[in-house]
Design an enzyme around this catalytic site. Structure first.
Site, PDB file in Angstrom:
ATOM      1  N   ASN A  23       0.810  -1.222   0.000  1.00 46.35           N
ATOM      2  CA  ASN A  23       0.000   0.000   0.000  1.00 46.35           C
ATOM      3  C   ASN A  23       0.844   1.275   0.000  1.00 46.35           C
ATOM      4  O   ASN A  23       0.308   2.368  -0.137  1.00 46.35           O
ATOM      5  CB  ASN A  23      -0.969   0.003   1.188  1.00 46.35           C
ATOM      6  CG  ASN A  23      -2.094  -1.008   0.997  1.00 46.35           C
ATOM      7  OD1 ASN A  23      -2.340  -1.467  -0.119  1.00 46.35           O
ATOM      8  ND2 ASN A  23      -2.771  -1.366   2.072  1.00 46.35           N
ATOM      9  N   CYS A 117     -10.711  -5.453  -4.802  1.00 39.19           N
ATOM     10  CA  CYS A 117     -11.408  -6.181  -3.729  1.00 39.19           C
ATOM     11  C   CYS A 117     -12.897  -5.860  -3.704  1.00 39.19           C
ATOM     12  O   CYS A 117     -13.297  -4.725  -3.916  1.00 39.19           O
ATOM     13  CB  CYS A 117     -10.833  -5.801  -2.361  1.00 39.19           C
ATOM     14  SG  CYS A 117      -9.455  -6.803  -1.838  1.00 39.19           S
ATOM     15  N   ARG A 122     -16.240   2.035  -2.714  1.00 38.38           N
ATOM     16  CA  ARG A 122     -15.056   2.896  -2.608  1.00 38.38           C
ATOM     17  C   ARG A 122     -15.128   3.896  -3.755  1.00 38.38           C
ATOM     18  O   ARG A 122     -14.487   3.717  -4.786  1.00 38.38           O
ATOM     19  CB  ARG A 122     -13.779   2.062  -2.726  1.00 38.38           C
ATOM     20  CG  ARG A 122     -13.591   1.027  -1.639  1.00 38.38           C
ATOM     21  CD  ARG A 122     -12.297   0.309  -1.916  1.00 38.38           C
ATOM     22  NE  ARG A 122     -11.951  -0.637  -0.867  1.00 38.38           N
ATOM     23  CZ  ARG A 122     -10.820  -1.327  -0.870  1.00 38.38           C
ATOM     24  NH1 ARG A 122      -9.952  -1.179  -1.833  1.00 38.38           N
ATOM     25  NH2 ARG A 122     -10.548  -2.165   0.106  1.00 38.38           N
ATOM     26  N   VAL A 124     -14.746   6.941  -6.395  1.00 40.99           N
ATOM     27  CA  VAL A 124     -13.585   7.720  -6.845  1.00 40.99           C
ATOM     28  C   VAL A 124     -13.930   9.207  -6.952  1.00 40.99           C
ATOM     29  O   VAL A 124     -13.129   9.980  -7.445  1.00 40.99           O
ATOM     30  CB  VAL A 124     -13.062   7.195  -8.208  1.00 40.99           C
ATOM     31  CG1 VAL A 124     -12.514   5.788  -8.067  1.00 40.99           C
ATOM     32  CG2 VAL A 124     -14.143   7.259  -9.270  1.00 40.99           C
ATOM     33  N   ASP A 308      -7.554  -3.268   8.164  1.00 39.65           N
ATOM     34  CA  ASP A 308      -6.878  -4.393   7.515  1.00 39.65           C
ATOM     35  C   ASP A 308      -6.363  -5.450   8.496  1.00 39.65           C
ATOM     36  O   ASP A 308      -5.842  -6.483   8.081  1.00 39.65           O
ATOM     37  CB  ASP A 308      -5.718  -3.889   6.643  1.00 39.65           C
ATOM     38  CG  ASP A 308      -6.190  -3.344   5.303  1.00 39.65           C
ATOM     39  OD1 ASP A 308      -7.376  -3.531   4.968  1.00 39.65           O
ATOM     40  OD2 ASP A 308      -5.378  -2.734   4.589  1.00 39.65           O
TER      41      ASP A 308
END
Length: 421
Positions: A23, A117, A122, A124, A308
């Site tokens: 990441n 995922c 999510r 943009v 996470d």
């Protein structure tokens, strides 16, 4: 499709080296596009998403040079096309990170809407609104984001993120590095990976201040130069192997890592009964053969407990003494692993964004299926302590985030092997 077969039982014991952080590596690779000379990035993890990003550069006409230690040299001056095509972007959401650098450096970009995922929504839109605030003209059509900088290039802007977004912060920060004037990003993500990206931009001659706080100030520069940079260690991989030691009652030393970026996780492991010692670049956890105690936790943006690591701690609670509540505040749909863990005998009740986990003395091996990256890690951890064999299907999810997971676990004494599907 490959599968993992894990025979539970052995206490983990030994030392392993932690890989570079995916990441951090992905945005840093995207930021190489900002340079006007060759850039070398080292300590890249050997993962599918990294390979995809390098392949994306190849499609754009850039020919990355990779050495045997998986350091990559990228010269963005050789770029031939400013399109990130759907067939690559669909497999990896992080491809959106090339949008800001391309618009800032080359004046335009065409990036397919991302895949990746299957957890939560999510959007943009924060990336798009941030670039629009800097003067970019953006249209979304045919599944592509088409962006053009105004004449004279992007202009510095004040931008407030109405929700904290790591990739949003990174994209706008990269674009601002070459914009004219000052940009101020408020309610910015504070994650260590954002700090690593800022350090990389500054290594190329950028002027980024305040990364690691919720207000980042970027003074745009005319050009960013060649640089050599080493990606930070992966804090989630670090945490996952520490939890693996904790669930098996074992002792593990993780090297080439950074204990200062994992404080919330280390606190919870101590609460679970682990003895933890740290050095500048290592962490050692020892359970002395004890069963962990259940812990309560709530995920939240850094520096709080990371989403996470949530699935891994559900695995810990599943075999711990007592009952623990795990509250997920970042993503919806992030308890998909729970239903697979039920097949192994775990006692977990999901109520909205909370999982109530009552520890059992032993889980039972069963065939299970990985649903996303971190959920699949939790199934591996559960399998390490289950009685008998566990077969984990769809492990390509694991391979997206963990470099050589079976080799590293074998080094610690786990009975784990990969079999072709």
């Amino acid at each position: 499709m490959d599968k993992l077969i894990i025979t539970g039982g052995p206490r983990l014991d030994g030392e392993i080296r932690i890989s570079g952080a995916k990441n951090a590596a992905l945005p840093i690779l995207a930021a190489t596009l900002l340079a006007d000379g060759p850039v070398t990035v080292g300590n890249l993890p050997h993962l599918h998403d990294i390979t995809t990003m390098i392949e994306l550069f190849g499609r754009m006409g850039i020919e990355p040079v990779i050495d045997e230690k998986l350091a990559v040299e990228i010269d963005p001056r050789t770029i031939k096309t400013l399109v990130a095509p759907y067939e690559l972007v669909k497999t990896m959401r992080a491809s959106i990170l090339v949008l800001g650098p391309m618009v800032a450096r080359f004046g335009e970009a065409e990036v397919a809407l991302p895949g990746g995922c299957a957890i939560g929504s999510r959007p943009v839109d924060l990336h798009i609104r941030g670039l629009e605030a800097m003067g970019a003209k953006i249209e979304v059509e045919g599944g592509y984001i088409k962006a053009k900088a105004p004449e004279g290039g992007l202009r510095g802007a004040h931008f407030f993120f109405d929700t904290v977004s790591v990739t949003g912060t990174e994209n706008i920060m990269m674009a601002a590095a070459l914009a004219k004037g000052r940009s101020v990003l408020q309610n910015a993500a504070r994650e260590p990976e954002v700090v690593d990206l800022a350090n990389f931009i500054n290594a190329m001659g950028g002027k980024v201040q305040g990364a690691g706080t919720d207000t980042i100030t970027i003074d745009g520069v005319e050009r960013l130069a060649s640089a050599t940079y080493r990606v930070m260690p992966d804090r989630i991989e670090t945490g996952t192997y520490l939890v693996a030691a904790a669930v098996t009652g074992g002792r593990v030393k993780v090297k080439d890592t950074d204990p200062t970026i994992l404080e919330a996780v280390l606190e919870k492991l101590k609460e679970a009964g682990a003895d933890i010692t740290t050095g500048e670049d290592w962490i050692e956890l020892d359970m002395h053969g004890k069963r962990p105690k259940a812990v309560n936790l709530r995920t939240a943006p850094y520096p709080a407990f990371p989403t996470d690591m949530q699935a891994q701690f559900i695995s810990l609670n599943a075999i711990a003494e007592g009952t623990g509540a795990v509250i997920e505040t970042i993503f919806e749909n992030r308890f998909m692993h729970v239903y697979e863990m039920h097949r192994m005998g775990a006692q977990i009740q999901v109520e909205g964004n909370t999982a109530i986990v009552t520890g059992v003395k032993a889980l039972k091996g069963a065939p299970v299926m990985a649903t996303d990256l971190r959920a699949s890690a939790s199934l591996v951890l559960s399998a390490l302590v289950a009685e008998g064999d566990t077969l984990i299907d769809r492990i390509y999810h694991i391979d997206r985030g963990y470099e050589c997971i079976e080799e590293k676990l074998q080094m610690l004494g786990a009975k784990i092997r990969r079999v072709p599907g």
